[in-house]
Every structure is written in C-alpha cells, then in structure tokens.
Enzyme design. Sequence first.
Site, PDB file in Angstrom:
ATOM      1  N   TYR A 191       0.926  -1.217   0.066  1.00 23.61           N
ATOM      2  CA  TYR A 191       0.068  -0.048   0.075  1.00 23.61           C
ATOM      3  C   TYR A 191       0.929   1.263   0.056  1.00 23.61           C
ATOM      4  CZ  TYR A 191      -4.351   2.480   1.524  1.00 23.61           C
ATOM      5  OH  TYR A 191      -5.469   3.292   1.691  1.00 23.61           O
ATOM      6  N   ARG A 244      -6.963   9.570 -11.165  1.00 21.95           N
ATOM      7  CA  ARG A 244      -6.135  10.030  -9.813  1.00 21.95           C
ATOM      8  C   ARG A 244      -5.626   9.127  -9.065  1.00 21.95           C
ATOM      9  NH1 ARG A 244      -6.243   9.336  -5.252  1.00 21.95           N
ATOM     10  NH2 ARG A 244      -8.157  10.472  -4.490  1.00 21.95           N
ATOM     11  N   LYS A 262      -5.468  -2.370  -2.204  1.00 16.78           N
ATOM     12  CA  LYS A 262      -6.556  -2.088  -1.389  1.00 16.78           C
ATOM     13  C   LYS A 262      -7.247  -3.514  -0.980  1.00 16.78           C
ATOM     14  CE  LYS A 262      -7.205   2.720  -1.298  1.00 16.78           C
ATOM     15  NZ  LYS A 262      -7.715   3.458  -0.494  1.00 16.78           N
ATOM     16  N   GLU A 333     -12.601   3.667  -6.527  1.00 18.01           N
ATOM     17  CA  GLU A 333     -11.230   4.290  -6.004  1.00 18.01           C
ATOM     18  C   GLU A 333     -10.658   5.168  -6.969  1.00 18.01           C
ATOM     19  OE1 GLU A 333     -10.285   3.142  -2.897  1.00 18.01           O
ATOM     20  OE2 GLU A 333      -8.646   4.731  -3.158  1.00 18.01           O
ATOM     21  N   ASP A 334     -10.186   6.139  -6.525  1.00 17.61           N
ATOM     22  CA  ASP A 334      -9.228   7.082  -7.274  1.00 17.61           C
ATOM     23  C   ASP A 334      -9.679   7.559  -8.604  1.00 17.61           C
ATOM     24  OD1 ASP A 334      -7.730   7.003  -5.111  1.00 17.61           O
ATOM     25  OD2 ASP A 334      -6.065   6.042  -5.737  1.00 17.61           O
ATOM     26  N   ASP A 356     -14.590   5.353  -1.770  1.00 21.72           N
ATOM     27  CA  ASP A 356     -13.449   5.220  -0.770  1.00 21.72           C
ATOM     28  C   ASP A 356     -12.685   6.752  -0.435  1.00 21.72           C
ATOM     29  OD1 ASP A 356     -11.916   4.155   1.314  1.00 21.72           O
ATOM     30  OD2 ASP A 356     -10.076   3.880  -0.157  1.00 21.72           O
ATOM     31  N   ASP A 357     -12.563   7.332  -1.648  1.00 23.40           N
ATOM     32  CA  ASP A 357     -11.961   8.836  -1.401  1.00 23.40           C
ATOM     33  C   ASP A 357     -12.919   9.969  -0.642  1.00 23.40           C
ATOM     34  OD1 ASP A 357      -9.361   8.151  -2.770  1.00 23.40           O
ATOM     35  OD2 ASP A 357     -10.845   7.459  -4.433  1.00 23.40           O
ATOM     36  N   ASN A 506      -0.997  11.338  -0.258  1.00 22.49           N
ATOM     37  CA  ASN A 506      -0.356  10.027  -0.526  1.00 22.49           C
ATOM     38  C   ASN A 506       0.261  10.310  -1.769  1.00 22.49           C
ATOM     39  OD1 ASN A 506      -1.041   8.819   2.049  1.00 22.49           O
ATOM     40  ND2 ASN A 506      -3.034   8.396   1.142  1.00 22.49           N
TER      41      ASN A 506
HETATM   42  N1  LIG Z   1      -5.150   9.681   3.588  1.00 24.29           N
HETATM   43  C1  LIG Z   1      -6.240   9.204   2.970  1.00 24.29           C
HETATM   44  O1  LIG Z   1      -6.723   8.357   3.529  1.00 24.29           O
HETATM   45  C2  LIG Z   1      -6.275   9.619   1.801  1.00 24.29           C
HETATM   46  C3  LIG Z   1      -5.672  10.638   1.093  1.00 24.29           C
HETATM   47  N2  LIG Z   1      -6.113  11.083  -0.081  1.00 24.29           N
HETATM   48  C4  LIG Z   1      -4.886  12.002  -0.778  1.00 24.29           C
HETATM   49  O2  LIG Z   1      -5.570  13.384  -0.853  1.00 24.29           O
HETATM   50  C5  LIG Z   1      -4.909  13.801  -2.032  1.00 24.29           C
HETATM   51  C6  LIG Z   1      -6.022  14.731  -2.993  1.00 24.29           C
HETATM   52  O3  LIG Z   1      -6.956  13.698  -3.230  1.00 24.29           O
HETATM   53  P1  LIG Z   1      -8.155  14.151  -4.030  1.00 24.29           P
HETATM   54  O4  LIG Z   1      -8.838  14.926  -3.306  1.00 24.29           O
HETATM   55  O5  LIG Z   1      -9.003  13.013  -4.486  1.00 24.29           O
HETATM   56  O6  LIG Z   1      -7.602  14.786  -5.184  1.00 24.29           O
HETATM   57  P2  LIG Z   1      -8.173  15.932  -6.214  1.00 24.29           P
HETATM   58  O7  LIG Z   1      -7.230  16.157  -7.405  1.00 24.29           O
HETATM   59  O8  LIG Z   1      -9.623  15.785  -6.451  1.00 24.29           O
HETATM   60  O9  LIG Z   1      -7.886  17.153  -5.562  1.00 24.29           O
HETATM   61  C7  LIG Z   1      -6.842  17.925  -5.165  1.00 24.29           C
HETATM   62  C8  LIG Z   1      -7.114  19.307  -4.558  1.00 24.29           C
HETATM   63  O10 LIG Z   1      -5.887  19.928  -4.323  1.00 24.29           O
HETATM   64  C9  LIG Z   1      -5.913  21.336  -4.873  1.00 24.29           C
HETATM   65  N3  LIG Z   1      -4.461  21.718  -4.936  1.00 24.29           N
HETATM   66  C10 LIG Z   1      -3.623  20.989  -5.895  1.00 24.29           C
HETATM   67  N4  LIG Z   1      -2.387  21.847  -5.610  1.00 24.29           N
HETATM   68  C11 LIG Z   1      -2.518  22.577  -4.775  1.00 24.29           C
HETATM   69  C12 LIG Z   1      -1.644  23.535  -4.281  1.00 24.29           C
HETATM   70  N5  LIG Z   1      -0.475  23.558  -4.560  1.00 24.29           N
HETATM   71  N6  LIG Z   1      -2.097  24.476  -3.596  1.00 24.29           N
HETATM   72  C13 LIG Z   1      -3.488  24.394  -2.990  1.00 24.29           C
HETATM   73  N7  LIG Z   1      -4.237  23.557  -3.621  1.00 24.29           N
HETATM   74  C14 LIG Z   1      -3.969  22.604  -4.408  1.00 24.29           C
HETATM   75  C15 LIG Z   1      -6.586  20.971  -6.098  1.00 24.29           C
HETATM   76  O11 LIG Z   1      -7.173  22.630  -6.531  1.00 24.29           O
HETATM   77  C16 LIG Z   1      -7.837  20.183  -5.603  1.00 24.29           C
HETATM   78  O12 LIG Z   1      -8.504  21.041  -5.034  1.00 24.29           O
HETATM   79  C17 LIG Z   1      -4.144  12.888  -2.787  1.00 24.29           C
HETATM   80  O13 LIG Z   1      -2.962  12.774  -2.581  1.00 24.29           O
HETATM   81  C18 LIG Z   1      -4.547  11.540  -2.076  1.00 24.29           C
HETATM   82  O14 LIG Z   1      -3.589  10.514  -2.030  1.00 24.29           O
HETATM   83  C19 LIG Z   1      -6.980  10.917  -0.870  1.00 24.29           C
HETATM   84  C20 LIG Z   1      -7.914   9.983  -0.044  1.00 24.29           C
HETATM   85  C21 LIG Z   1      -7.623   9.524   1.150  1.00 24.29           C
HETATM   86  C1  LIG Z   2      -5.574   6.213   0.486  1.00 26.25           C
HETATM   87  C2  LIG Z   2      -6.538   6.807  -0.651  1.00 26.25           C
HETATM   88  O1  LIG Z   2      -7.474   6.253  -0.999  1.00 26.25           O
HETATM   89  C3  LIG Z   2      -5.726   7.759  -1.642  1.00 26.25           C
HETATM   90  O2  LIG Z   2      -4.750   8.446  -1.347  1.00 26.25           O
HETATM   91  O3  LIG Z   2      -6.182   7.912  -2.636  1.00 26.25           O
HETATM   92 MG   LIG Z   3      -7.819   6.680  -2.961  1.00 26.44          MG
END
Ligand SMILES: NC(=O)C1=CN([C@@H]2O[C@H](COP(=O)(O)OP(=O)(O)OC[C@H]3O[C@@H](n4cnc5c(N)ncnc54)[C@H](O)[C@@H]3O)[C@@H](O)[C@H]2O)C=CC1
Ligand SMILES: CC(=O)C(=O)O
Ligand SMILES: [Mg+2]
Length: 669
Positions: A191, A244, A262, A333-334, A356-357, A506
């Site tokens: 993961y 994504r 996952k 997912e993603d 999931d996201d 991540n």
């Molecule tokens: N810890 C966890 O369990 C999870 C973590 N994530 C992580 O969250 C991150 C985002 O995922 P999503 O929301 O699905 O992606 P997304 O692409 O839908 O959203 C990203 C957001 O960040 C903004 N952004 C990008 N660069 C930026 C910057 N330099 N300054 C300000 N805003 C900025 C974009 O405008 C957008 O609103 C990924 O890295 C993903 O791995 C996602 C799901 C679960």
């Molecule tokens: C953990 C997860 O689902 C993500 O980073 O997209």
């Molecule tokens: Mg995800």
Amino acid sequence: MASSARSADSSDVFTPRSTSPSPSVASGRSSHRSSRTSVSNKRVSISSRRLTDFNPMSSVDVLAIEEAMKLASLDQHRGYAQDHYTEVKQDHDTEYLKESEASAYQVLREPLWNKGLSFTPEQRVAKNLTGLLPHAMESLETQCARAMKMIHSRQTGIDKYLYLSSVKAQNVDLFYRLLMDNIRDLMPLVYTPTIGDVCLQYSTLYTRPEALYISIKQRKSIRTMLRNWPCPNPEICVVTDGSRILGLGDLGINGVGISIGKLALYTAAAGIHPAKTLPIVLDTGTNNETNLKDPFYLGLRQKRVSYAEQQAFMDEFMEAVKEVYPNMVVQFEDFDSEKAFNYLDRYRNNYRAFNDDIQGTGAVVLAGYINAVNLSSVPLEEQRLVFMGAGSAGVGVAKQLVEYYTRRGLTEAEARDKFFLVDTKGLVTMDRGDKLAEHKKYFARVDNAGHQFRTLEEVIEYVKPSALVGLAATFGIFTESVVRALKASVDAGGLGRRPILFPLSNPLTKAECTFEQAVQWTDGSVVFASGSPFNSFTLKVGGDAGDITYHPNQGNNVYVFPGLGLGAILSKATRVTDEMVYTSAAALAGSLNAEEVHQGLIYPKIDRVRDASIIVAREVMKAARRDGVSELPESLWIEWEEWGDVALTNYIKQRVYNPTSFSEAKGRL
Ligand SMILES: NC(=O)C1=CN([C@@H]2O[C@H](COP(=O)(O)OP(=O)(O)OC[C@H]3O[C@@H](n4cnc5c(N)ncnc54)[C@H](O)[C@@H]3O)[C@@H](O)[C@H]2O)C=CC1
Ligand SMILES: CC(=O)C(=O)O
Ligand SMILES: [Mg+2]
C-alpha cells in the site's frame, strides 16, 4: 482459498473454473482459462509473446527498446482490431475444478490451494505430493520467518514488493499470514507509499495478470469478462479508471496496482476471503504522456475518452456487475474528482456501492478528528478548520465533519461556517471570479466581503484556525511559516492548547509536511496524522529532561474501508447508506484500547487494524439494520438484540479468513 476449498460446502469458495480438469492439463489457473479462450487464441498468443520475449528489468539497451516499440505497436493493432466494439462470445460453464480432482502438480501450482511446506505427511500422501516437496514440514510461522529474512535482504521498496508479490502468486495463505503478522512493516509495501512507485512502473514490472482489465473498446463484452474471473461469486471489488491515483495523477491502466493493494488489505485488515475479492481497472485511455510514449505501457494507447462517453461505459459496467454478481459490493477508487462525485451520486441508491476517497476518507478523518479535538483542549464549538485541497477527499472529509457537527446540535449553516477550503487559486469563495467546480460550491465562502485570500498564510491570518488538513497532493506545502502561524493562532486561545495538523496526501512524496517538521515547528505540541506512515521521532532535549519520543498517527482510509465493506457484505446490505458511513467513523473513534489512549494516539495502532475493522464492521451491520437495508433474516437480528454485541462479534469472527498451519484456514463469507 487453499483450505476452505477443501471443506464440504466449498464449491462456492473454490477458485479455478474449468471445462477439462483432466490430468493432462498442465497447471492450475492459467491452463483452465486458456482452454476456454479459443475465440481469442491469436490475441492471447501475441500478448504473451510480448511479455515473455522482453524482460523489462533487463532490457536497457536501445535496440531492445526499439524492437519492443515495434512489436508493441503491432500488438496494439492486432489485439484491438479483433474486438473493437464487438462482443467476444464465450461459453461459461458453472463447474469449478475441485481440489480433490486436481493433479498434485495443479495443487502445488494453484496459489489458493498451495500450503507450501505446511502440507502434513497425510496430506502429502493423499494428494500424491510425496517427493514433490522437500522432506521438511514447517509451520506457517517458520515459512513467514524465512520470507521476512528474504524481504529484509532486499534493498528497495520495489524489490521487496516484487518478492512479496511472488509469494502471493505461489501461496496465498503464506502471503496473508505474512502480511497480517507483519502489517506494520509490510503494509507500506503493498500500500502507500511503495504502491505509488509500483503503479508508476506497473507496465514495466508486469509479470502476471492479477485483476480484470476492462477496456472501453471491449464494452460489449463486459459480462463475458466478469464471468471470466476464475473465482466464483466475488463479494467485493475495487474499481478504478486510474485517472487520479493517490496524489500521482492520471496513471491510466497502471493504476490497477491500487485496486490490487486495497483488496489485499480487505483480506489482511478485515479477513474477507482472498477468493472473494476482485480488482478491476476500467481502461478509458490516459492523458499521461509518459505512459502513452512508454513501449511497455499495457493500456489503450489513446487519450481519455470524453466524460459523456465514459459515463455511458460506466452505466454499462454497473449494470453488468449487478447482473453477473448481484451481491458484490463495489468500491470506487481514485477516479478524478468530477467523476468521483458524479458516480457516487448516480449509483449510490441503486447499487451496493461507495466511494472510498469521498466517504472512506471522510469517515477516517472524522474518527481522528473526534479524538484529536479531545487532545487539543480547544472545545469542539471553538474549532475552525482550514483545508488545503478541495477535491474529492477534501470536500468528502469536510462534508463528513459537517454531519458530525450537525449531530452535535449545530445548524447546517453554523457547521459549514467552520470550514475554509483552499485550492490552487486560494480560498474558495463565491466571488473569486473563476468558474467553481460543482463539488466546491457547497463550501464556497460568501462572507469574505469581496476580499480574496491567495496564499495559505493569508488564509491562516484571516481564519485563525485550530486545525489544518492537507489533501492537496503537494509536497512541502505546509511550510515552517504556515505551521508556526497555525500554532500561534492556537496558542492565542489559551495555554496548553494544541494545534491539529493532518498532512493526509499520499504517497510520502506528496505529504504536505513530515512528522519531524510538524513536531519541531510546533515545539512538540502538534496532534498529528498523515496519510502515509512516518516513523516515530525522538527529540534530543539533553540535560535532565532526557530525550522525548513522539509517535505519529496514520490517518488513512485503510482504517475504514475494510470494515465498511465487510459490514456491508455480512449484513447483506442493499445499499451503503450515509448512516453506515457515519457509524464507521464513530466506531473507529471508539476502538482505541487503554494503552493507545494513554499514549495520546487518535487511531488504533496499525497492528490492531484487524480488531478495529471487526468493530467497524459490527457497527456498520447494525447501522444497515437501522436503515432497513439489511437483507439478513429477521431471526438473526432478534438473536443479536437478545445476546448483544458479543454474539454479533462472534458471528463476524467466525466468518473471517485466518490462515493457520496444518489445518483448514478458517472463515468464508
Ligand atoms: N489519507 C487518506 O486516506 C487519503 C488521502 N488522499 C490523498 O488526498 C490527495 C488529494 O486527493 P483528491 O482530493 O482525490 O484529489 P483531487 O485532485 O480531487 O484534489 C486535489 C485538490 O488539491 C488542490 N491543490 C492541488 N495543488 C494545490 C496547491 N499547490 N495548493 C492548493 N491547493 C492545491 C486542487 O485544486 C484540488 O482542489 C491525494 O494525495 C490523495 O492521495 C485521498 C484519499 C484518502
Ligand atoms: C488512501 C487513498 O485512498 C488515496 O490516497 O487515494
Ligand atoms: Mg484513494
């Protein structure tokens, strides 16, 4: 599964499907499948030639790459010309090869049957295995110790991953025993963060199929492809279109690694039987130029289709899933954020599906937030939260927290007012002058009096937040000045208050800051959780005080999706409701043991993820019942209401997969 496949009622669990289980068939799964694919024999032989002729790990010379490119382009044309938008018809028998009818060779070659050196002398005789194995008989624990030694001898994350993957390809029980008993060390390989590197290179690292690969060019054959999956009646699938992947962007078909990873955690962290899991990647092209130019890229070599075209494909996919596997829970997912929100809205009421996201992450962060608020000494009603990132995860999390506040007595408007979302253009406001994506509008501020706040520092200065959440997939965006400004705004509220800082993106290369930075820049006061794991950090204080060791939390949806999926499956839920998702968060928040609470953690330690998943699954089942979506017999619910959580917990525990030495692995759903 090797062992439960041997039980009397195993026909539903056992894996390979076959029309000719004769001893002359060379080996387990692949041979059965090729025996049924005469229609596309030519295509299969072309792609296997490509895979075997070129060892991607060693072909570094230019000539080999040029040759590979030539062949790859040939393969693309031949392969796709044949099934371009036409249905490939195949006969599907419903018979599955039984282990008792398999040859010794097949038993050893089928990873779901193979018990490696754990076959007892009696089993070796009964299955004609004598001589085919070394004389030694070993427990799973000894085989795990050997495997761990091999993993430690490898230098890079990818090499360790490849070794683990080869164990999985040979002996599923061993792989899961290894993963379950060493989850702290091995989860970062299967993961985040290593799976991110694996996805980036998936097509080059490819050695064997591990998922369903459904391209939009084969859209007429979706049902056939679903039926081709060799394990009967999968109960959970993780589906991505690779648009994504983590914070790494559009990886196309290479994103399938995240579905595979996952689902490995569905088994390791919640005990869903490996034969009941189905990873799927929907190939609708990619806009990733690196992939498109890569001679080894395994997906469609074309730009992504339009949203409308993918929507129609997705409708067909969901209908096909419902017809072929009506009980299967679908985890989205993603997908990129627009599709993520659209598909969730579109399918959530008619399918057993969740995102999931949006929802899993919403629940896991809510759980962490509930516990973090207690540690922060900033009362719930005084909290103000800034989110860096307003995508599927940022908006999903913020909405889940709004629900929490409304359940705590705030009006929806009061709750929403606590959230300040920031994206690449600054604070999300209604009058910012750009066209806001639909999913951002709910949180767009209207109280900014015409003023726009472009940088995170400006937003912090304006909001004076108590919590900062990072879901922006941008490394290092929580700079020292940002974190110190957060701390200053919390300190201003009174002595002993602690800032909440969640850099959740991540993999590690996208984390908004590191754990060490968070500790240093807040003088140790931070309440911290990150998406990918960090090591503990020891601050050298010196003098009488001695050193202080700080322990991070991992705020990752791995604490929620396995239990949520297990609860949905076991309750036979017709839908995954908001109540089920919310309840998963509340259950996780309450799942810490006394030691974890004493250590000031906000999530259970990752070694206890399986305990937490059982609690989450139990509460999700009860929520399904409350919402009237559980199709379990009424008599069971009456019994559990009488006997309480202990009885329901036992019911779950009896159904989870738990490979053990020398005996049947327990559990089947
Ligand atoms: N810890 C966890 O369990 C999870 C973590 N994530 C992580 O969250 C991150 C985002 O995922 P999503 O929301 O699905 O992606 P997304 O692409 O839908 O959203 C990203 C957001 O960040 C903004 N952004 C990008 N660069 C930026 C910057 N330099 N300054 C300000 N805003 C900025 C974009 O405008 C957008 O609103 C990924 O890295 C993903 O791995 C996602 C799901 C679960
Ligand atoms: C953990 C997860 O689902 C993500 O980073 O997209
Ligand atoms: Mg995800």
